[in-house]
Design a protein around this motif. Structure first.
Motif, PDB file in Angstrom:
ATOM      1  N   TRP A  59     -11.258   9.951  15.059  1.00 17.06           N
ATOM      2  CA  TRP A  59     -11.564   8.715  14.340  1.00 17.06           C
ATOM      3  C   TRP A  59     -12.127   7.652  15.280  1.00 17.06           C
ATOM      4  O   TRP A  59     -13.110   6.983  14.957  1.00 17.06           O
ATOM      5  CB  TRP A  59     -10.293   8.185  13.680  1.00 17.06           C
ATOM      6  CG  TRP A  59      -9.937   8.867  12.393  1.00 17.06           C
ATOM      7  CD1 TRP A  59     -10.588   9.924  11.813  1.00 17.06           C
ATOM      8  CD2 TRP A  59      -8.846   8.543  11.530  1.00 17.06           C
ATOM      9  NE1 TRP A  59      -9.973  10.284  10.653  1.00 17.06           N
ATOM     10  CE2 TRP A  59      -8.904   9.462  10.438  1.00 17.06           C
ATOM     11  CE3 TRP A  59      -7.829   7.608  11.571  1.00 17.06           C
ATOM     12  CZ2 TRP A  59      -7.958   9.418   9.403  1.00 17.06           C
ATOM     13  CZ3 TRP A  59      -6.903   7.563  10.532  1.00 17.06           C
ATOM     14  CH2 TRP A  59      -6.967   8.463   9.461  1.00 17.06           C
ATOM     15  N   GLU A  73      -9.656  14.400   8.481  1.00 13.41           N
ATOM     16  CA  GLU A  73      -8.229  14.573   8.187  1.00 13.41           C
ATOM     17  C   GLU A  73      -7.955  15.954   7.612  1.00 13.41           C
ATOM     18  O   GLU A  73      -6.979  16.627   7.988  1.00 13.41           O
ATOM     19  CB  GLU A  73      -7.797  13.486   7.205  1.00 13.41           C
ATOM     20  CG  GLU A  73      -6.338  13.123   7.251  1.00 13.41           C
ATOM     21  CD  GLU A  73      -6.073  11.861   6.453  1.00 13.41           C
ATOM     22  OE1 GLU A  73      -5.380  10.973   6.972  1.00 13.41           O
ATOM     23  OE2 GLU A  73      -6.574  11.768   5.309  1.00 13.41           O
ATOM     24  N   HIS A 133      -6.691  10.913  15.356  1.00 17.85           N
ATOM     25  CA  HIS A 133      -6.993   9.532  15.724  1.00 17.85           C
ATOM     26  C   HIS A 133      -8.024   9.463  16.853  1.00 17.85           C
ATOM     27  O   HIS A 133      -8.823   8.522  16.910  1.00 17.85           O
ATOM     28  CB  HIS A 133      -5.711   8.806  16.127  1.00 17.85           C
ATOM     29  CG  HIS A 133      -4.822   8.498  14.962  1.00 17.85           C
ATOM     30  ND1 HIS A 133      -5.077   7.471  14.085  1.00 17.85           N
ATOM     31  CD2 HIS A 133      -3.698   9.110  14.511  1.00 17.85           C
ATOM     32  CE1 HIS A 133      -4.133   7.444  13.152  1.00 17.85           C
ATOM     33  NE2 HIS A 133      -3.285   8.426  13.384  1.00 17.85           N
ATOM     34  N   ARG A 170       0.821  -1.208   0.000  1.00 17.59           N
ATOM     35  CA  ARG A 170       0.000   0.000   0.000  1.00 17.59           C
ATOM     36  C   ARG A 170       0.852   1.254   0.000  1.00 17.59           C
ATOM     37  O   ARG A 170       1.795   1.384   0.778  1.00 17.59           O
ATOM     38  CB  ARG A 170      -0.924   0.002   1.224  1.00 17.59           C
ATOM     39  CG  ARG A 170      -1.843   1.223   1.271  1.00 17.59           C
ATOM     40  CD  ARG A 170      -2.811   1.145   2.428  1.00 17.59           C
ATOM     41  NE  ARG A 170      -3.809   2.203   2.357  1.00 17.59           N
ATOM     42  CZ  ARG A 170      -3.718   3.344   3.025  1.00 17.59           C
ATOM     43  NH1 ARG A 170      -2.694   3.557   3.818  1.00 17.59           N
ATOM     44  NH2 ARG A 170      -4.661   4.260   2.907  1.00 17.59           N
ATOM     45  N   TYR A 213     -12.566   1.713  12.517  1.00 19.36           N
ATOM     46  CA  TYR A 213     -11.308   2.458  12.591  1.00 19.36           C
ATOM     47  C   TYR A 213     -10.313   1.955  11.545  1.00 19.36           C
ATOM     48  O   TYR A 213      -9.659   2.757  10.864  1.00 19.36           O
ATOM     49  CB  TYR A 213     -10.730   2.318  14.000  1.00 19.36           C
ATOM     50  CG  TYR A 213      -9.387   2.981  14.204  1.00 19.36           C
ATOM     51  CD1 TYR A 213      -9.265   4.366  14.241  1.00 19.36           C
ATOM     52  CD2 TYR A 213      -8.240   2.217  14.373  1.00 19.36           C
ATOM     53  CE1 TYR A 213      -8.030   4.967  14.437  1.00 19.36           C
ATOM     54  CE2 TYR A 213      -7.005   2.802  14.570  1.00 19.36           C
ATOM     55  CZ  TYR A 213      -6.907   4.178  14.601  1.00 19.36           C
ATOM     56  OH  TYR A 213      -5.687   4.773  14.790  1.00 19.36           O
ATOM     57  N   LEU A 214     -10.200   0.646  11.399  1.00 21.66           N
ATOM     58  CA  LEU A 214      -9.251   0.092  10.434  1.00 21.66           C
ATOM     59  C   LEU A 214      -9.724   0.309   8.997  1.00 21.66           C
ATOM     60  O   LEU A 214      -8.960   0.750   8.132  1.00 21.66           O
ATOM     61  CB  LEU A 214      -9.046  -1.398  10.700  1.00 21.66           C
ATOM     62  CG  LEU A 214      -8.286  -1.772  11.973  1.00 21.66           C
ATOM     63  CD1 LEU A 214      -8.184  -3.279  12.099  1.00 21.66           C
ATOM     64  CD2 LEU A 214      -6.899  -1.142  11.989  1.00 21.66           C
ATOM     65  N   ARG A 249      -9.056   1.741   3.824  1.00 26.22           N
ATOM     66  CA  ARG A 249      -9.681   2.612   2.834  1.00 26.22           C
ATOM     67  C   ARG A 249      -9.789   1.966   1.454  1.00 26.22           C
ATOM     68  O   ARG A 249     -10.590   1.065   1.241  1.00 26.22           O
ATOM     69  CB  ARG A 249      -8.918   3.939   2.769  1.00 26.22           C
ATOM     70  CG  ARG A 249      -9.037   4.786   4.015  1.00 26.22           C
ATOM     71  CD  ARG A 249      -8.399   6.129   3.835  1.00 26.22           C
ATOM     72  NE  ARG A 249      -8.534   6.941   5.034  1.00 26.22           N
ATOM     73  CZ  ARG A 249      -7.985   8.135   5.188  1.00 26.22           C
ATOM     74  NH1 ARG A 249      -7.289   8.665   4.210  1.00 26.22           N
ATOM     75  NH2 ARG A 249      -8.157   8.807   6.309  1.00 26.22           N
ATOM     76  N   GLY A 277     -10.139   4.274   8.347  1.00 26.86           N
ATOM     77  CA  GLY A 277      -8.971   5.078   8.661  1.00 26.86           C
ATOM     78  C   GLY A 277      -7.691   4.603   8.012  1.00 26.86           C
ATOM     79  O   GLY A 277      -6.874   5.417   7.570  1.00 26.86           O
ATOM     80  N   TRP A 278      -7.496   3.287   7.923  1.00 26.81           N
ATOM     81  CA  TRP A 278      -6.223   2.755   7.474  1.00 26.81           C
ATOM     82  C   TRP A 278      -6.315   1.991   6.148  1.00 26.81           C
ATOM     83  O   TRP A 278      -5.482   2.164   5.266  1.00 26.81           O
ATOM     84  CB  TRP A 278      -5.626   1.827   8.550  1.00 26.81           C
ATOM     85  CG  TRP A 278      -5.217   2.577   9.786  1.00 26.81           C
ATOM     86  CD1 TRP A 278      -5.974   2.783  10.909  1.00 26.81           C
ATOM     87  CD2 TRP A 278      -3.977   3.243  10.016  1.00 26.81           C
ATOM     88  NE1 TRP A 278      -5.277   3.525  11.823  1.00 26.81           N
ATOM     89  CE2 TRP A 278      -4.034   3.814  11.304  1.00 26.81           C
ATOM     90  CE3 TRP A 278      -2.810   3.394   9.267  1.00 26.81           C
ATOM     91  CZ2 TRP A 278      -2.991   4.536  11.860  1.00 26.81           C
ATOM     92  CZ3 TRP A 278      -1.760   4.113   9.819  1.00 26.81           C
ATOM     93  CH2 TRP A 278      -1.853   4.682  11.096  1.00 26.81           C
ATOM     94  N   THR A 299     -15.330   6.312   4.832  1.00 27.61           N
ATOM     95  CA  THR A 299     -13.997   6.732   4.390  1.00 27.61           C
ATOM     96  C   THR A 299     -13.967   8.216   4.098  1.00 27.61           C
ATOM     97  O   THR A 299     -13.038   8.928   4.523  1.00 27.61           O
ATOM     98  CB  THR A 299     -13.585   5.939   3.130  1.00 27.61           C
ATOM     99  OG1 THR A 299     -13.443   4.564   3.469  1.00 27.61           O
ATOM    100  CG2 THR A 299     -12.266   6.453   2.579  1.00 27.61           C
ATOM    101  N   HIS A 342       0.463   5.193   0.653  1.00 31.39           N
ATOM    102  CA  HIS A 342      -0.500   6.095   1.279  1.00 31.39           C
ATOM    103  C   HIS A 342      -0.998   7.124   0.271  1.00 31.39           C
ATOM    104  O   HIS A 342      -0.211   7.741  -0.454  1.00 31.39           O
ATOM    105  CB  HIS A 342       0.138   6.809   2.470  1.00 31.39           C
ATOM    106  CG  HIS A 342      -0.837   7.678   3.215  1.00 31.39           C
ATOM    107  ND1 HIS A 342      -1.823   7.157   4.028  1.00 31.39           N
ATOM    108  CD2 HIS A 342      -1.003   9.020   3.237  1.00 31.39           C
ATOM    109  CE1 HIS A 342      -2.534   8.145   4.542  1.00 31.39           C
ATOM    110  NE2 HIS A 342      -2.055   9.289   4.072  1.00 31.39           N
TER     111      HIS A 342
END
Length: 477
Positions: A170, A137, A167, A32, A216-217, A223, A220-221, A130, A34
């Protein structure tokens, strides 16, 4: 040959044969990178944000609404009752749920054939949450360039508080999501009091925690990873596409060759197309693709690239629509056919299923009961010589008010109900009762006779149900 929508070529090199050599390593998953999504404004983003806020308002607000003294939407699993806007449904009515799922499936097929993956871009929960996390953000870490700079700079107080605040928000959104989801299965007004006092059921804590981590995952991460690798819809969507399906596409004939230029320059004199190669369409894409590379399964049709490109075209004084919703047939210079056989087929199936579902709901009687003959003994003989059979009634009142039901029996001549012929059952309640039916032995000319037991509400004769069973006796010779 007509020009088709360009697509990414993943065909093995013909020079090495039909299949790649064994020594060639093909990675099925890319590490991945970012994606720093740039915020953009425009018509389609206003539509998307409006749809997102409405959906979130419905999700978070519905459990707090009450209807008839209970939550408007409440899936009471221990009682096996599903309360939806004043109606109570039971597992025995699973067919209604099946029809509803089929309606949703045909609706999704219809939308996909007509307008591609607009479901993904505008209403999919993964996309909704998302975009909400990306919105947070933007508010706390700043614009795209500022976020890139923030991630590259060394640790500082400013970086620490911004990252920590992001966070925390989130996690707060994830917590609200988890509590709300569990609130559809446990009355949320009681849940929000029981959770902090440690009086809630253990499963409530488990599922709240599960959805906190899950939300959250995913939002947030992970996506875009969810859309690219985990969602099956992205994989089979192309099966439903045709040359008249609306897709987000880049007009290659108009945009190429791309290149930078001054605002007042004549692109034709420089041998350039309308694309100034600003890559703004890439920067706003939540999945990080370049729409100029052609149709890609990662595209979720959110139209952020359309709004971005239109804003650039406005600044350059060029016509809008370099990136737009269009069809393969339109790009080839033809006329898009809106009503076509496949679309008409999906529409017809959807309308039929919706009609049947509406009819089933309209004909639904808020009464359900089971009739079972006592199997401990075939029959008994009363003191007056009549033959007796005992039956068990399991009656469920599906209405939101109490009813008194009268019991009617029909069968061989002389069939009689012994004892009380009424049942009082409270709203959304059930009751088990035994009834005894007797028959003159002279009427028994076969080992068993068909009988019917019917329950009718005394307050509303339209609420009635009939069940069939057998009356067993001994033939007299």
């Amino acid at each position: 040959m007509s020009e088709r929508i360009p697509s990414r070529d993943v065909t093995p090199d013909p020079a090495v044969g039909q299949h790649p050599p064994v020594s060639v390593q093909q990675n099925m998953y890319a590490s991945r990178q970012h994606i720093y999504v740039r915020e953009i404004k425009g018509l389609f983003q206003r539509l998307r944000r409006s749809a997102n806020w409405v959906l979130m308002l419905l999700f978070f607000g519905m459990p707090w609404l009450t209807w008839g003294g209970r939550p408007a939407v409440w899936f009471d699993l221990p009682a096996r009752e599903f309360h939806i806007l004043g109606g109570t449904f039971y597992p025995q009515e699973f067919m209604l749920l099946s029809w509803l799922l089929i309606i949703c499936a045909f609706g999704l097929f219809l939308i996909t054939v007509f307008a591609g993956r607009v479901w993904c871009g505008y209403t999919c929960p993964q996309s909704v949450w998302t975009f909400l996390y990306i919105w947070v953000e933007h508010r706390l870490e700043g614009t795209r360039n500022r976020r890139i700079k923030l991630d590259r700079q060394p640790f500082s107080v400013d970086k620490a508080w911004r990252k920590t605040a992001k966070h925390i928000v989130w996690l707060m959104i994830a917590l609200a999501t988890g509590v709300t989801f569990v609130g559809y299965f446990t009355p949320i007004r009681e849940l929000v009091v029981a959770l902090p006092t440690l009086e809630a059921h253990g499963w409530a804590y488990f599922w709240v925690g599960f959805f906190v981590v899950f939300t959250y995952l995913n939002a947030g991460w992970l996506r875009e990873q969810v859309c690219i690798y985990m969602c099956p819809y992205a994989r089979f969507q192309s099966v439903m596409f045709d040359r008249d399906t609306l897709i987000v596409s880049y007009d290659t004939a108009r945009g190429e060759p791309r290149g930078s230029r001054k605002r007042d320059a004549d692109p034709k004199a420089q041998g350039l197309g309308d694309c100034i190669d600003c890559e703004l369409c890439v920067q706003v894409c939540p999945t990080g693709i370049d729409i100029r590379d052609g149709l890609q399964y990662e595209c979720i049709s959110c139209a952020a690239c359309i709004d971005a490109c239109d804003s650039v075209m406005d600044r350059m004084g060029y016509p809008r629509g370099l990136v737009r919703y269009t069809t393969e047939r339109a790009l080839e210079g033809g006329k898009t056919h809106i009503l076509r056989p496949r679309l008409a087929g999906y529409l017809a199936a959807l309308l039929v299923m919706m009609g049947l579902f509406a009819w089933a709901l309209g004909e639904r009687v808020p009464l359900e009961f089971d009739l079972e003959r006592d199997r401990n003994s075939l029959y008994q003989q009363t003191r007056d010589g009549r033959i007796s059979n005992v039956y068990t009634l399991n009656v469920r009142n599906l209405d939101d008010r109490e009813h008194i039901y009268r019991i009617y029996v029909d069968g061989p001549e002389g069939l009689t109900l012994v004892g009380n012929d009424t049942l009082r059952i409270g709203a959304n309640s059930s009751r088990i009762a035994a009834i005894e039916l007797t028959l003159d032995p002279e009427q028994i000319d076969m080992p068993s006779k068909t009988i019917e037991v019917r329950l009718v509400s005394q307050s509303d004769a339209s609420i009635s149900q009939t069940r069939e069973s057998r009356f067993i006796g001994q033939i007299r010779r």
